[in-house]
Structures are given as C-alpha cells and as structure tokens.
Design a protein around this motif. Structure first.
Motif: not given
Length: 935
Positions: A161-166
């Motif tokens: 997910s693009i939210y993984y790092l955040e």
C-alpha cells in the motif's frame, strides 16, 4: 437529479486520489475517449462547507443503486467527516475542551462510517485507504490503542500500500507514546530499511529509532543509530552548518541526546572510546561542545572544561582547538577558578602560541583567532607572577615567581615583537633578570629599551643599568671575546646616546674597575683605554683608576709592554702607601719578564734583552734571578753558547746560593759542549761525579766525563774516569761493558798491549757472566775481544821460527798456536759473522803454516842421503795431520758459501785450498776455440 448525480460522481473520482484510478477490469483505449468540452470555472468561491457536501453525498445514497458508487460515496462521506475533525483540531489547537458536541459527534460518525465500510466490504483491495483513514480517526478521537491496532492490520494486510511507510512510521510514533519502545524501534527500523528513495519519513524514522533505543537504555546502539543518521544526512561540515528549519531542530536535538548518553555512559572519555571503536567522525566537535554546555549548565565547571580539553587532546590539530580551549578558560573565569584559569592559559600558550607546531601548521585565519587571546593570556600571567614575586618574603619563592614572570615577558616579546607595549615588557624583563642574577638577559633587554626606544621615559636608566649588568655577568671562555665587544660598545653607546647624563664622566672608569674586579680583563682594558681617550678630563683618582685597570688588564691579557707603562704610571699616584707602590713596581717587573716570555719564540734576542733589562728598571725585583736564569737558558736553546757561558758564569758569581746552582753547572756543560770545549765540560761533569748526591746522576756524569776527556784527547783523565766507572758500576750492563771497551780502545791508541789484554779479557768475562743482561752488542764486543786476543797470540805464533833443536822451538810455537786457537774458538762460538770467517781462516792457516814450517825446517848436519830421507819421512808424519786439519778447517770456512756467505776470508780459504789441494781447487778452465767446437 441526473445533473446532481454527475456532479457527485466527479467529486468522488477527483477527491479519491490516484489510488482509485485504473483499478477496474475494463480497458480504455484512445478511440474510446470522446470529445470533451472544457468550461472555464468561475473564480468565485463556492458557498458550501463539509456539512453541505456530506448532506449531498447522503442524498445520493438515497437514490443510487450502483454498488461500487455507493461504496465510494460512503467512503467519501467518512473522509469528509474525518477532514472536518482534522480542520477543527487545527483550529482549536491544544484546547480539546473547546470542541462542541457537533465536533465530537462528527468524529465518532467518521469512525462508525469506516468501521461499517470494513464490515460490509472486508475484502476490497482498496481497504488500505479505509484502514488508514480509520486509524487517523481513532487517533483524532484519542483512541490510540484502536489506532495502533488498525495500523498494525494495515501493515500486515497491505505491505504494498501507498500508506504502508506512513503507517509504519505512525505506528512507531504511537508505540513510542505508549512506552512500547522495543516495538516502536522495530517499526522505525522497517521504515529506515525501506531506504531513502521515495521515503519522506526516512530522516524522522532514523531520529525516532535512536530515541526508541535510548528509551530501552541501549545507549551504544542508540549512539550508533544517531551517528549513522548524521553520517547520511550531514556527510560533511558544510551540510551540517547549512541545516535549518525542522532539519536543524532534529540535528540539534540529536546532538543534545547523544551528549547526554555519553554522560550516562561515564563522561567525555566515552566519546573517544565510542568513535575509536566505530570510526572517527568529523562532527565529534559538536558532541563535545554540547556535552560541555550541559555540564556547565549544571555548574559542573571542571567536567565542562575537561570535556573541551578532551576534544583538543583528541583533535590537537583541529582548527577549532584554540576556540575550544578559550571556552575552557572562559568557563573557569566565569566560575571563579583563578588558579585553574591561569594554569590553562599556560597550556593554551604552550599548545597554540607563536612558533608552536600548531601555529606553524595553520594559516592566517586560525592564527588571528589565536592572537586575540594569546596576548591577554601572556600579559596576565606575567604581571601576576611579577606581582607575586615582589610581595613574597621567601627568597626561594621570590626567585621562582620572578623567573616565571621573566619567562612570560620573554614569551610576550617573542610573540608580539612589534606590539606598542613590547618596550615595557623588555624593561620589566630586564629588571627581573637583573634582580635574579641573569645579567646577560638583563643587559640585552636594557639595551633594547635604551637604544631601540630612545624616547621611552626610562631609556637613560636602562642604558646605565645595562652597564651595571655587564659588570655583573661572568661570561664563559667561549663568550669572552663577544662579551668584551658588547661591553665596550655599550659603554660607548651610553656616552654617545646620553651626552647630557651627569654620570658620563665616571661611567667608563667605574665600568672598567668593576670589569677588572670580576676578572673581565678584555672588557676592562678596552673601557679603560676609552676612558683615557674620550676627551673627558679625569680627576686624579679616576686617572689613577684608569691606569691601574689598564695595567692589570693588559697584564692578564698578555699585553705586557702596555701593562709595564700603565703600572709604572699608576705607581706614581700620591695616595699610595709603600706596600701598594712596591706591589705595582713588582708587577711592572713581572710585565717586563712576561715581555721576555712573549718574545722568546719569535725573537729570542729580544727576550734575552728584556730579561736582562729587568735589573736596570726594577733592580729590587725578586724576579731578577729568574730573568737572568731564563736569559741564559734561552741563549742555550738558541745555541749562542759563548754568550750563554758569559751569562752563566755571571749568574754563578751574582747568585752563589741560588736554587738554580746545580742547573747552572748542567747548562755550562752544554755550553762547553756547544763550543767544543770538551775538557772544561768534562771537569764540570767530574765535579758532579765527585760531589753529587744522586747516585744515578753521579754514574752518568762519570761516564760522560770520561767520554769528554777522551774527546779532548786527555787520555790520562779519560782512563781515570773510565776505570772508575768500570770498577764502580756493574749495572746497568750496557754502559759497564762499553766502559771496558773504551779502556781497550784508549790503550790500543797508546800501544799498551798488556793493559789491553787485561781489559779484553775483562770484556769476555763480563759478557759470559751477564746472563739475561747479554745483548747483541755485548756478544759482538766479547767476540771482538776474543778475536783481538787471538790475534796477539797468532802474531807471536808467526814470529816463532822452527829451528834446531826442534823440540824447543816446536813447543814454543805450539804454545803460541794453542793460545791463539783458544781465543779464535771463543770468537767463533759467539757466532758474530764479522769474526767467525777470519777466525776460522786463521785457525786453518796456522795449521797449514805449522805443517809447512815443519817441512821447511832446518835439517841436522852430518846426515847421509838415507838418513836425510828417513828424517824427512818423520817430518811428514808430523806435518801431514796438521795439513789435514788445515784442509778440514778451510773447507768448513768454504762451506759457508752454501749459506750465501762469500767474504774476504772465505776467498782466502779458497786460495789456501788451491795450494793445499791444487788438483781440486787449482784447476784452470780450458778455453775452447770456435773451430775446435765445430770439429
């Protein structure tokens, strides 16, 4: 309604972001895209808020039947509610209590909407957004545990997910806030391991990971983590110095916590230990500075200073080292530690001062920074030590402190030679140096003040003080010439530079007298001369002083002619007592004597004249006897024996009881020798032999006296002295046997054979009894003596004729032959080649002569022919053995040719053998002609 529906659909699509695009299965092609009409939007703001939009979306849900659109609209409604909460939170700030009921209801409503969506559609591939927004809603609602749980599920279910790092980053922050530092560290580590590219949380994750490690008390790991963060984001000092904004805040906070951790680990030494283990870092200086500040704020002043010093010790060549040391000193100064402040000022000067290795290896910019503090530090240390030295009562402490002050004044002058107050430093240094007895340094600095700063208020005093310092200093022999020049130059400069000074008239004389008292004769002499030649009229006392100094100094420096003149002049001073005047005249005589000494090498005649002149100038002098003795000695050395004899005889007459009397006799002997007056010399030696007290001297004199009588052809006295020596001195052996030999030679000249026989026989006996004292010379003399005695008997043998009656004549001839044989044999046995071959020849020759003498002897009268024949046979029987013996002996002599010996006596043996054995030894070589050889 249709228009409103289309507007809502476009809002959902646009506001959902890129994550919603391209996720349907239908493919789009260029041919499917129709013509779009673009309408320019109005610039007027829309008069709607979040609540209006939410109501519109809800209206759509009431009429919509498309499942996908219904999900998206529901998602958008929840998002708008969350956005409402975020906006309100931004407006209210930290004042949560200001939230109205509507705000709280909106937050809870957004959470309910997201939870409903997840419950209704748990397997949608875009639920990562729902989880992300739900976690944010929980967080805004203050429900951190639920937020953490949702984010954990998001990261587990949607790693792409693009939210993984955040999400990982937010998890790390939330776990940190609830004190789960180990889990927090893990989340931050995963963010960091993702890498820097495309990772907006990279720096913050590194930062918080370091903090999480710190909270676990894993200080070493935390330090390493922070170090790696700085390495990556601030690779050099330029980037470090360029940091600003949030980045600068992170950096400063990182350095603060790192310094704190090093303190927790022990102290400042941990910094070096850590970076020795993990590699040195350029930014260590910031950590040292931060740790020092922390200590200082806690009023741990010594620890603060020690931290700064630790940096300097670790990086001694760093450009910041002087600044850190200045901070150290300032810290002690502000904290009220004067002793430590001064101690470290000394260290600062030593480490960074002008000429130090640090100074030499750094440029002008760094040197300028050093110079700012260096002058103040040096002057402060100098004046402090100077003041302490002047106040203390202890002599030891006083000297120690003054020496310290002198050292600092010297350092100030060396470091800042062109500073306006350098003259003051020179003067104070000179004062201290004089006080502690460092006169060389004192005069040097006084002269600098007096002559390089002539307008300085104490210039004249400095010039005069320099002269006093010259008088006090004791130079080494190597420095003497230089010091003499400096002293004279200083006195002259004082007179020239300060012509109005009232001390000008006496400066030179006083200086000369003090130099003389301190035995600086060269300087004293030059100064005394200058005093007399300066044009200053000297009172009698100073005129006398100048002459006295000139005389004594010139004497000590070997300028004896000048000394004589000056001392005689000084002796005329009316205030002298009898003893003082006598002493000066005595020293004048010594100067005359020394003039003789000085001239004796190059001009002996002048030396003699000076020594003999002494009696005329100072007849009462005790040196007169020595001078006349030395004159005679020098005449002897130059071999002017006639004049030496005259002086020596005069000395003997004028000084009959002189301690040199014995030596006068010795010199007279040499003078007589030099003139060939051997008989007079011999009598002087005979006197020594007769009346001397030293046995060895008497022995030598006896032998030499005999030799000189012999040279003078006074053989009677020579025989007396040689005979005395021969009878009295058996040792040493060499001169004893020579004395015997001399007696033989003299008697030989006088033709007294019997007396010669006595002394020749004594030579042989003396040699034979000498044992280990025998020498080649004694063997030679003994062999010669034996040969000479053999010659006496051989000549007697030759003189005896064999006559009738044969019995008597043969016995006499045989006795003579036996005597000769005995002596010749002795000569041969001593193996002296000079006498071996002639003795052998004479022995063989006597046998041959005896044989021939028998055969040629007179025949008795009245014999007939037969009787005469028988008589001849009888003679042959007696003569033949003698002839055989002669042959054997001559052959022995001849055989020496095999050893390379072929002298006159061997030749004679060959000739004798030619007569005795002509067939073998008298063959004539037959010359063969050229024609005979051909035939």
């Amino acid at each position: 309604m249709l228009f409103r529906f289309l507007v809502l659909v476009m809002l959902v699509v646009v506001s959902s972001g890129c994550s919603w695009l391209g996720k349907k299965d239908e493919r789009k092609y260029i041919s499917d895209i129709g013509t779009l009409t673009v309408r320019t939007a109005s610039d007027e703001p829309l008069g709607v808020d979040h609540r209006d939009v939410i109501r519109s979306y809800k209206s759509y849900l009431e009429v919509s039947t498309d499942p996908e659109l219904r999900v998206r609209v529901a998602h958008r409604i929840a998002g708008l509610k969350l956005q409402w909460d975020e906006t309100r939170m931004d407006q209210l700030g930290d004042d949560i209590d200001a939230m109205v009921e509507e705000d709280r209801e909106m937050a809870e409503a957004s959470i309910g909407d997201y939870e409903a969506l997840l419950e209704l559609y748990p397997d949608r591939i875009d639920n990562d957004t729902i989880y992300y927004q739900l976690a944010k809603a929980y967080s805004l609602a203050g429900r951190q545990n639920q937020a953490i749980a949702v984010l954990e599920e998001l990261t587990e279910r949607y790693p792409e997910s693009i939210y993984y790092l955040e999400a990982q980053f937010r998890l790390g922050r939330m776990l940190y806030n609830v004190n789960d530092f180990e889990a927090s560290e893990s989340r931050f580590t995963q963010v960091v391991e993702f890498g820097f590219k495309g990772n907006p949380y990279y720096l913050d994750a590194q930062y918080f990971r370091g903090w999480a490690l710190f909270k676990q008390n894993r200080l070493e790991d935390s330090l390493l983590s922070f170090t790696e963060m700085i390495d990556e984001h601030f690779p050099d000092d330029e980037t470090l110095m360029a940091a600003d904004g949030a980045e600068l805040e992170v950096l400063n906070d990182t350095l603060r916590i790192m310094a704190l951790m090093f303190d927790y680990l022990g102290d400042w030494n941990e910094i070096a230990r850590f970076y020795d283990e993990h590699g040195t870092r350029y930014f260590e200086y910031r950590i040292y500075a931060e740790l020092s500040n922390q200590y200082y704020e806690k009023k741990y002043y010594k620890s603060s200073a020690s931290t700064l010093r630790a940096f300097v010790d670790r990086f001694p060549d760093d450009d910041r080292a002087p600044l850190y040391y200045r901070r150290l000193i300032s810290g002690y100064e502000k904290a009220g530690y004067p002793m430590l402040r001064r101690k470290h000022k000394e260290i600062f000067i030593e480490r960074f001062g002008v000429g130090s290795p640090y100074w030499e290896t750094h440029g002008e910019e760094v040197r300028t920074l050093i110079t700012v503090a260096l002058g103040d530090y040096i002057w402060d240390l100098a004046t402090f030590a100077h003041g302490w030295g002047q106040q203390t009562k202890s002599a030891r402490d006083k000297r120690e402190r003054l020496e310290q002050a002198a050292g600092w004044y010297r350092e100030y002058i060396r470091s800042f030679p062109k500073a306006p107050d350098a003259v003051k430093a020179h003067f104070l240094l000179a004062e201290i140096s004089y006080e502690i007895g460092n006169y060389d340094d004192a005069r040097n600095n006084y002269e600098i003040v007096a002559y390089q700063y002539p307008f300085y208020e104490n210039a004249a005093e400095a010039g005069y003080a320099a002269l006093l310092a010259y008088n006090k200093y004791k130079p080494t022999p190597e420095e003497e010439a230089r010091w003499r020049q400096l002293t004279v130059a200083s006195a002259k400069r004082f007179v020239l530079e300060f012509p109005q000074d009232e001390r000008r008239g006496t400066v030179l004389v006083n200086t000369a007298e003090m130099l003389l008292a301190d035995e600086y004769y060269g300087q004293a002499l030059t100064t005394a001369r200058l005093a007399q030649e300066s044009g200053v009229e000297l009172p009698p006392r100073y005129s006398y002083g100048a002459s006295l100094v000139q005389g004594h100094s010139a004497f000590e420096l070997g300028k004896f002619e000048e000394a004589e003149t000056a001392l005689l002049a000084a002796s005329e001073y009316s205030e002298l007592n009898r003893k003082q005047r006598a002493d000066l005249r005595q020293k004048s005589a010594a100067a005359i004597y020394k003039q003789g000494e000085a001239a004796q090498e190059e001009n002996p005649e002048e030396a003699v004249a000076q020594w003999l002149r002494l009696a005329e100038v100072v007849p009462e002098s005790d040196l007169r006897e020595n001078a006349e003795y030395d004159a005679a000695t020098l005449l002897m050395q130059t071999e002017d024996f006639a004049r030496a004899e005259e002086v020596l005889l005069g000395f003997r007459e004028n000084h009959p009881n002189s301690k040199f009397s014995n030596d006068i006799r010795s010199k007279l002997i040499i003078a007589y020798e030099g003139q060939g007056e051997w008989r007079q010399a011999a009598f002087e030696l005979k006197t020594i032999s007769d009346s001397g007290t030293d046995d060895e001297e008497k022995r030598i004199a006896a032998f030499q006296s005999a030799e000189y009588f012999e040279k003078a052809e006074d053989y009677d006295n020579a025989i007396v002295m040689y005979r005395r020596y021969a009878h009295t001195y058996k040792r040493p052996f060499d001169p004893a046997i020579e004395a015997h030999y001399k007696l033989d030679q003299i008697y030989a000249k006088l033709g007294e054979e019997e007396k010669r026989r006595f002394w020749l026989d004594k030579i042989i006996s003396l040699h034979s009894r000498a044992g280990d004292d025998r020498t080649d010379r004694s063997r030679y003399l003994a062999s010669k003596a034996a040969f000479e005695l053999g010659e006496f008997d051989r000549r007697r043998f030759d003189d005896i004729e064999i006559t009738l009656p044969l019995a008597k004549s043969i016995v006499r001839k045989n006795n003579a032959m036996q005597g000769a044989l005995k002596r010749y044999t002795q000569a041969v046995e001593m193996e002296v080649l000079e006498f071996t071959t002639p003795a052998t020849f004479h022995i063989g020759d006597m046998y041959a002569k005896f044989s021939r003498g028998l055969m040629e002897s007179e025949r008795p009268a009245g014999m007939d022919e037969l009787e005469e024949e028988e008589y001849t046979f009888l003679l042959e029987d007696q003569a033949f053995p003698l002839e055989e013996a002669a042959i054997d002996i001559h052959q022995t002599n001849i055989s020496r040719t095999y050893d390379g010996l072929y002298d006159e006596w061997v030749k004679k043996s060959f000739r004798s053998m030619a007569r005795l054995m002509p067939g073998q030894y008298d063959k004539q070589e037959k010359a063969v002609t050229y024609v005979d050889q051909i035939r």
